[in-house]
Motif scaffolding. Structure first.
Motif, PDB file in Angstrom:
ATOM      1  N   TYR A 126       0.839  -1.205   0.000  1.00 48.96           N
ATOM      2  CA  TYR A 126       0.000   0.000   0.000  1.00 48.96           C
ATOM      3  C   TYR A 126       0.874   1.255   0.000  1.00 48.96           C
ATOM      4  N   ILE A 127       1.877   1.300   0.885  1.00 53.23           N
ATOM      5  CA  ILE A 127       2.766   2.475   0.928  1.00 53.23           C
ATOM      6  C   ILE A 127       3.534   2.619  -0.379  1.00 53.23           C
ATOM      7  N   LEU A 128       3.994   1.480  -0.918  1.00 53.77           N
ATOM      8  CA  LEU A 128       4.707   1.523  -2.201  1.00 53.77           C
ATOM      9  C   LEU A 128       3.821   2.128  -3.291  1.00 53.77           C
ATOM     10  N   GLY A 129       2.564   1.676  -3.345  1.00 57.36           N
ATOM     11  CA  GLY A 129       1.641   2.215  -4.332  1.00 57.36           C
ATOM     12  C   GLY A 129       1.391   3.689  -4.124  1.00 57.36           C
ATOM     13  N   PHE A 130       1.186   4.079  -2.860  1.00 57.34           N
ATOM     14  CA  PHE A 130       0.927   5.489  -2.555  1.00 57.34           C
ATOM     15  C   PHE A 130       2.143   6.345  -2.885  1.00 57.34           C
ATOM     16  N   LEU A 131       3.331   5.841  -2.519  1.00 54.98           N
ATOM     17  CA  LEU A 131       4.568   6.568  -2.826  1.00 54.98           C
ATOM     18  C   LEU A 131       4.747   6.706  -4.340  1.00 54.98           C
ATOM     19  N   GLY A 132       4.419   5.641  -5.076  1.00 50.75           N
ATOM     20  CA  GLY A 132       4.512   5.695  -6.530  1.00 50.75           C
ATOM     21  C   GLY A 132       3.603   6.770  -7.113  1.00 50.75           C
ATOM     22  N   ILE A 163      -2.187  -0.743  -7.567  1.00 51.84           N
ATOM     23  CA  ILE A 163      -1.460  -1.382  -6.462  1.00 51.84           C
ATOM     24  C   ILE A 163      -1.902  -0.786  -5.127  1.00 51.84           C
ATOM     25  N   CYS A 164      -1.955   0.540  -5.076  1.00 52.73           N
ATOM     26  CA  CYS A 164      -2.281   1.225  -3.815  1.00 52.73           C
ATOM     27  C   CYS A 164      -3.680   0.859  -3.321  1.00 52.73           C
ATOM     28  N   MET A 165      -4.673   0.960  -4.205  1.00 49.45           N
ATOM     29  CA  MET A 165      -6.053   0.738  -3.779  1.00 49.45           C
ATOM     30  C   MET A 165      -6.338  -0.730  -3.452  1.00 49.45           C
ATOM     31  N   SER A 166      -5.839  -1.656  -4.258  1.00 51.37           N
ATOM     32  CA  SER A 166      -6.060  -3.079  -3.964  1.00 51.37           C
ATOM     33  C   SER A 166      -5.378  -3.471  -2.653  1.00 51.37           C
ATOM     34  N   SER A 167      -4.164  -2.949  -2.431  1.00 51.04           N
ATOM     35  CA  SER A 167      -3.446  -3.256  -1.181  1.00 51.04           C
ATOM     36  C   SER A 167      -4.142  -2.626   0.017  1.00 51.04           C
ATOM     37  N   ALA A 168      -4.639  -1.391  -0.168  1.00 50.31           N
ATOM     38  CA  ALA A 168      -5.351  -0.721   0.930  1.00 50.31           C
ATOM     39  C   ALA A 168      -6.594  -1.508   1.332  1.00 50.31           C
ATOM     40  N   LYS A 191     -14.175  -6.953  -1.735  1.00 49.29           N
ATOM     41  CA  LYS A 191     -13.510  -8.000  -2.504  1.00 49.29           C
ATOM     42  C   LYS A 191     -13.590  -7.709  -4.002  1.00 49.29           C
ATOM     43  N   VAL A 192     -14.771  -7.241  -4.438  1.00 48.66           N
ATOM     44  CA  VAL A 192     -14.953  -6.915  -5.859  1.00 48.66           C
ATOM     45  C   VAL A 192     -13.993  -5.801  -6.274  1.00 48.66           C
ATOM     46  N   MET A 193     -13.868  -4.796  -5.418  1.00 47.43           N
ATOM     47  CA  MET A 193     -12.986  -3.672  -5.742  1.00 47.43           C
ATOM     48  C   MET A 193     -11.522  -4.083  -5.725  1.00 47.43           C
ATOM     49  N   VAL A 194     -11.162  -5.060  -4.898  1.00 46.62           N
ATOM     50  CA  VAL A 194      -9.789  -5.587  -4.921  1.00 46.62           C
ATOM     51  C   VAL A 194      -9.493  -6.180  -6.296  1.00 46.62           C
ATOM     52  N   VAL A 195     -10.424  -6.979  -6.783  1.00 48.20           N
ATOM     53  CA  VAL A 195     -10.249  -7.593  -8.110  1.00 48.20           C
ATOM     54  C   VAL A 195     -10.194  -6.520  -9.194  1.00 48.20           C
ATOM     55  N   ALA A 196     -11.079  -5.521  -9.087  1.00 44.08           N
ATOM     56  CA  ALA A 196     -11.139  -4.466 -10.096  1.00 44.08           C
ATOM     57  C   ALA A 196      -9.815  -3.698 -10.168  1.00 44.08           C
ATOM     58  N   HIS A 197      -9.238  -3.366  -9.024  1.00 45.51           N
ATOM     59  CA  HIS A 197      -7.973  -2.623  -9.016  1.00 45.51           C
ATOM     60  C   HIS A 197      -6.791  -3.506  -9.398  1.00 45.51           C
ATOM     61  N   ALA A 198      -6.904  -4.791  -9.131  1.00 43.23           N
ATOM     62  CA  ALA A 198      -5.849  -5.700  -9.585  1.00 43.23           C
ATOM     63  C   ALA A 198      -5.825  -5.740 -11.116  1.00 43.23           C
ATOM     64  N   ILE A 199      -7.021  -5.737 -11.718  1.00 44.41           N
ATOM     65  CA  ILE A 199      -7.122  -5.697 -13.186  1.00 44.41           C
ATOM     66  C   ILE A 199      -6.632  -4.347 -13.717  1.00 44.41           C
ATOM     67  N   LEU A 200      -6.903  -3.269 -12.944  1.00 48.27           N
ATOM     68  CA  LEU A 200      -6.492  -1.919 -13.355  1.00 48.27           C
ATOM     69  C   LEU A 200      -4.986  -1.827 -13.585  1.00 48.27           C
ATOM     70  N   VAL A 201      -4.225  -2.607 -12.821  1.00 46.34           N
ATOM     71  CA  VAL A 201      -2.765  -2.571 -12.928  1.00 46.34           C
ATOM     72  C   VAL A 201      -2.308  -2.871 -14.359  1.00 46.34           C
ATOM     73  N   ILE A 202      -3.014  -3.772 -15.042  1.00 42.62           N
ATOM     74  CA  ILE A 202      -2.565  -4.190 -16.386  1.00 42.62           C
ATOM     75  C   ILE A 202      -3.271  -3.434 -17.511  1.00 42.62           C
ATOM     76  N   THR A 203      -4.223  -2.560 -17.188  1.00 41.94           N
ATOM     77  CA  THR A 203      -4.954  -1.849 -18.254  1.00 41.94           C
ATOM     78  C   THR A 203      -4.067  -0.931 -19.095  1.00 41.94           C
ATOM     79  N   PRO A 204      -2.972  -0.337 -18.533  1.00 43.73           N
ATOM     80  CA  PRO A 204      -2.120   0.490 -19.399  1.00 43.73           C
ATOM     81  C   PRO A 204      -1.504  -0.280 -20.558  1.00 43.73           C
ATOM     82  N   LEU A 205      -1.447  -1.601 -20.439  1.00 45.35           N
ATOM     83  CA  LEU A 205      -0.917  -2.404 -21.548  1.00 45.35           C
ATOM     84  C   LEU A 205      -1.957  -2.558 -22.652  1.00 45.35           C
ATOM     85  N   LEU A 206      -3.215  -2.253 -22.331  1.00 41.02           N
ATOM     86  CA  LEU A 206      -4.299  -2.518 -23.288  1.00 41.02           C
ATOM     87  C   LEU A 206      -4.938  -1.248 -23.842  1.00 41.02           C
ATOM     88  N   PHE A 207      -4.933  -0.171 -23.038  1.00 40.64           N
ATOM     89  CA  PHE A 207      -5.631   1.041 -23.438  1.00 40.64           C
ATOM     90  C   PHE A 207      -4.733   2.260 -23.231  1.00 40.64           C
TER      91      PHE A 207
END
Length: 596
Positions: A126-132, A163-168, A191-207
């Motif tokens: 979470y801190i790593l994501g926030f720091l990023g 990373i930040c939101m899913s870890s939080a 739990k749903v939002m954890v999955v959604a933010h985990a998917i968000l991590v890879i969206t820059p590769l697609l959009f």
């Protein structure tokens, strides 16, 4: 006069700066996140443009901006000295901020590897994501970490937000124990939002960022509602770890609101409004570290209390088991716990066996109700058991009103226990007399020898017991006390130890053939447990009595008769002497004196 124009916002994809010339044309300068950092004339995290304005001059400068995310254009005008001093202060302040965040990451990472609590791992990510996110938003990440990769600067906000939101969310779920402390719908939504933010991590590769940044902002909004709501609900449920957690996220939320209010021009541009988010997030990570430490302390205390309860329960269970299977029995088997005992465990030992029984118990029982009978037995056994334990013995079993006890250290312990039982019986009978009950008498039989101690039964029902001729003979000897009127009768193997010790008074009773024995055994009477008057009379007549016994077994029956009559003249109630005289009227040399 040379001046600097600073756009105090660095996440702009493209900036075109138009500087007017004297002939009315413009010089265009392009910069922004679309270009490598090295192309900037001023190596600063923000966009800085030099301008030249003479005294009394008026010039109009133009900016053309385009970006994929939100747009803010706070424009500041500096002279060079002021800008350098201000920039140095900002760099120092943000350096301290980054230092605190890195220290928190390393500190909590170290604790994670030490105690393997997954909460610390979630907190570190979470801190790593926030720091990023902060490195992206401040521009320092682009300036120092990935200056040659504009695409990273444009996409890292989305990446670090995921990373930040899913870890939080994972951290909050774990820390607040949401499965028990918040409604199911909220827990599942997290739990749903954890999955959604985990998917968000890879969206820059697609959009492209034009799409992903908006998705990231949209997905962040529910998290800003869920985590505070979960912490408030947990706090209201009196879940103690939620205290610091709620305080930490409240500080962050307030600081975030202050920054937003500045951007929409409700609050002015002050130190708090400009750097409030950094201060708030610093306080948040410190408070969350305290919260984790507090949670660990709570867990340690709960674990310690649970261990204490477990130990106490184990102690209670052990003591309860000991009521059914004595710990001395287990010790003799070489077992530490009853859990270690298996069917067929056995060991051969040399021990003394004591049997005691209440005289005429059947007659007594007929005079009592079942409840009175039950209470009487427990009252009696409860008084006799401590005497046996005090003399280093343990009770193998209760057989109705009878006691079977084992002594392994010393034969004399068994003898002394039998004497104490008889002496205490006088006190117990005084108590019974005051309650309106008739007095009771007990007989004690003791024999020493080899026996097998172990477990018998079936796998689903075990019982500890001792099996041997030694046990049987001790029981037979106790039965003989009724015939000879003795309080304590012992075998020859036991009396040898009594003779060597010299503390106790005894006399020979008889040689009898007991049930199960082909060869007659010698039986002795220990008289120290008798009433003082009877004891004195037996001691006074001992020599005469033993002369009579010796004459009897030497077939000098007339001589034996004389000695026994002398005993009865002094001690008419001596039952053993009475039995010998009965055998002499009439008597023949072929007569058998066996007891069956």
């Amino acid at each position: 006069m040379s001046k600097l124009i600073e756009i105090n916002y660095n996440n702009i994809d493209l900036i075109q700066f138009y500087e007017p010339l004297d002939d009315g044309s413009f010089v265009k300068t392009e910069t922004g996140m679309l270009f490598p950092f090295a192309t900037r004339k001023y190596k600063n995290r923000n966009f800085v443009f030099p301008i030249a304005i003479g005294p009394g001059q008026k010039k109009t400068y133009y900016f053309l901006t385009w970006t994929s995310g939100g747009l803010s254009l706070p424009i500041l005008l500096w002279n060079q000295d002021s800008f350098i001093l201000h920039n140095a202060d900002v760099q120092h302040g943000l350096g301290i901020y980054y230092g605190v965040m890195i220290v928190m990451i390393l500190y909590n990472l170290f604790i994670f590897f030490s105690i393997r609590d997954i909460s610390y791992f979630y907190y570190v990510t979470y801190i790593l994501g926030f720091l990023g996110i902060q490195l992206v938003l401040t521009g320092h990440g682009f300036q120092y970490l990935w200056p040659e990769y504009p695409s990273l600067q444009r996409n890292f906000y989305v990446f670090f937000t995921g990373i930040c939101m899913s870890s939080a969310l994972l951290f909050a779920k774990r820390f607040l124990n949401t499965k028990e402390n918040i409604p199911i719908w909220l827990d599942k939504s997290m739990k749903v939002m954890v999955v959604a933010h985990a998917i968000l991590v890879i969206t820059p590769l697609l959009f492209p960022p034009e799409i992903t940044v908006k998705i990231a902002l949209l997905l962040s909004l529910p998290v800003l509602f869920m985590i505070p709501t979960a912490s408030v609900m947990s706090f209201l449920k009196k879940f103690r770890p939620a205290r610091y957690f709620l305080l930490a996220f409240t500080v962050l939320l307030v600081s975030g609101i202050v920054v937003v209010l500045r951007f929409i021009n409700i609050l002015g541009n002050t130190f708090i409004t400009e750097y409030g988010l950094y201060l708030g997030s610093t306080m948040e990570v410190i408070l969350l570290s305290i919260a984790l430490a507090d949670r660990i302390n709570i867990m340690k205390r709960e674990k310690s209390e649970a261990q204490a309860k477990t130990l106490e329960m184990q102690k209670i269970l052990t003591e309860s088991y000991a009521r059914f299977v004595p710990k001395d029995f287990l010790a003799n088997l070489g077992k530490e716990s009853i859990l270690d005992v298996k069917l067929g465990d056995q060991i051969q030992k040399d021990m003394s066996v004591l049997f005691s029984d209440i005289r005429s118990f059947t007659t007594l029982s007929e005079q009592m109700t079942p409840a009175e009978n039950f209470n009487f037995i427990n009252s009696y056994l409860g008084r006799m058991s401590p005497i046996i334990q005090r003399n280093h013995g343990f009770i193998d079993k209760f057989i109705g009103d009878a006691i079977m006890a084992l002594f392994q250290k010393n034969v004399l312990d068994a003898v002394n226990a039998g004497i104490e039982m008889q002496r205490y019986l006088k006190i117990y009978n005084d108590h019974r007399n005051k309650q309106g009950y008739v007095p009771i008498q007990i007989g004690v039989g003791i024999h020493s020898g080899s026996l097998m101690l172990g477990t018998i039964g079936a796998e689903e029902r075990l019982e500890g017991t001792v099996i041997s001729d030694t046990v049987n003979l001790a029981s037979r000897i106790e039965n003989l006390t009724k015939i000879y009127g003795s309080r304590i009768a012992v075998s020859e193997s036991t009396i040898e130890e009594v003779k060597r010790d010299g503390r106790f008074h005894f006399r020979f009773l008889d040689r009898v053939k007991v049930k199960g024995k082909k060869i007659p055994v010698s039986i002795y009477e220990v008289i120290d447990g008798d009433e003082p008057e009877e004891q004195d009379l037996k001691i006074a007549t001992k020599d005469t009595y033993e002369k009579g016994v010796n004459a009897f077994y030497s077939n000098y029956f007339e001589e034996a008769k004389v000695h026994f009559e002398k005993v009865l003249n002094i001690f008419p109630q001596d039952k053993a002497t009475q039995l010998y005289l009965k055998r002499l009227y009439p008597v023949t040399k072929d007569q058998s004196f066996d007891e069956h």
